[in-house]
Enzyme design. Sequence first.
Site, PDB file in Angstrom:
ATOM      1  N   GLY A  83      37.959  -6.549 -22.708  1.00  0.00           N
ATOM      2  CA  GLY A  83      37.010  -7.646 -22.647  1.00  0.00           C
ATOM      3  C   GLY A  83      35.603  -7.164 -22.947  1.00  0.00           C
ATOM      4  N   CYS A  84      34.709  -8.104 -23.232  1.00  0.00           N
ATOM      5  CA  CYS A  84      33.344  -7.733 -23.613  1.00  0.00           C
ATOM      6  C   CYS A  84      32.559  -7.185 -22.424  1.00  0.00           C
ATOM      7  CB  CYS A  84      32.634  -8.922 -24.241  1.00  0.00           C
ATOM      8  SG  CYS A  84      32.723 -10.460 -23.287  1.00  0.00           S
ATOM      9  N   TYR A  85      32.511  -7.935 -21.326  1.00  0.00           N
ATOM     10  CA  TYR A  85      31.814  -7.425 -20.140  1.00  0.00           C
ATOM     11  C   TYR A  85      32.436  -6.123 -19.628  1.00  0.00           C
ATOM     12  CZ  TYR A  85      29.486 -12.025 -19.608  1.00  0.00           C
ATOM     13  OH  TYR A  85      28.743 -13.159 -19.778  1.00  0.00           O
TER      14      TYR A  85
END
Length: 316
Positions: free
Chosen positions: A119-121
């Site tokens: 995921g990005c975060y």
Amino acid sequence: MAPIRVFIDGEAGTTGLQIRDRLANRSEFRLLSVDPARRKDPAARAEAMASADVAVLCLPDEAAREAVALAASLPGGGPRLLDASTAHRVAEGWVYGFPELSSDQPAAIAQARRVANPGCYPTGAIALLRPLVDAGLIPPDFPLTINAVSGYSGGGRAMIEAYEKGKAPPFELYALGLEHKHLPEIMRYAGLSRRPIFVPSVGNFRQGMLVSIPLHLDALPGRPKAADLEAVLAAHYRGSTYVSVVAADGLARLEPEALNGTNRLELFVFRNAAHPHAVLVARLDNLGKGASGAAVQNLETMFGLTAAEPVHTAQA
């Protein structure tokens, strides 16, 4: 060597379109597609999967699980899979697709039949925390707060339309029920045993991301200096193609869009010599290293290809 046949299941979404754009001019890959009118037809998707060397799943979580079952029903178990959804990031039988996680992670990805794109975060948070946890500077059960801001492109079609039609606020906190779906992923791959407080937000810019983690250094075992944290991060990522540790000296502000369009990730350790405080910051493109760029990097790793993007030498 024959081109690697890639089927992007969900190619019409934001991540799918960006992966397609990144692969379009690369001779090592041959992109397979389904007629737009049949994109939701299981038979058409199964036919494309059966012809592919790898299927990239750019789907909502439940649809991604269904796609995995569809692939498994094909002769030989179907193609290799790279899942860009949240569905399999902490699932058994899947390898986490963050090659910089450890020295043996690229080999694990290269050998895997099923790879979960990060995921990005979590990419920013794990990149900052995992080396420090492994080095013993941050205990696994240390109480942490992770703050983050993303461009609105990470929020899905409805959010994108709201911002682009001027119907969304300039900035907002969200997931204030403290149950964001990225928390299990962050905990597992950062090596944490205590659940951090995660406070994500979205701003009125299309893409780009900052993830920040404030620390009271005098509350950490051994009372490390900010320079100690920076040295551990620099040693971990030395020689990395995409991740760099940037000197924060003299920087008083940081904007989130500087790495847009790339697969790069910059890490900073901000400090003030007069106080036992530090703020760890990761900067990335939420659609790049946080999604489509990471997916292409994983495809390169899975099939033993040379990275297409040059080594990034960041400057403060």
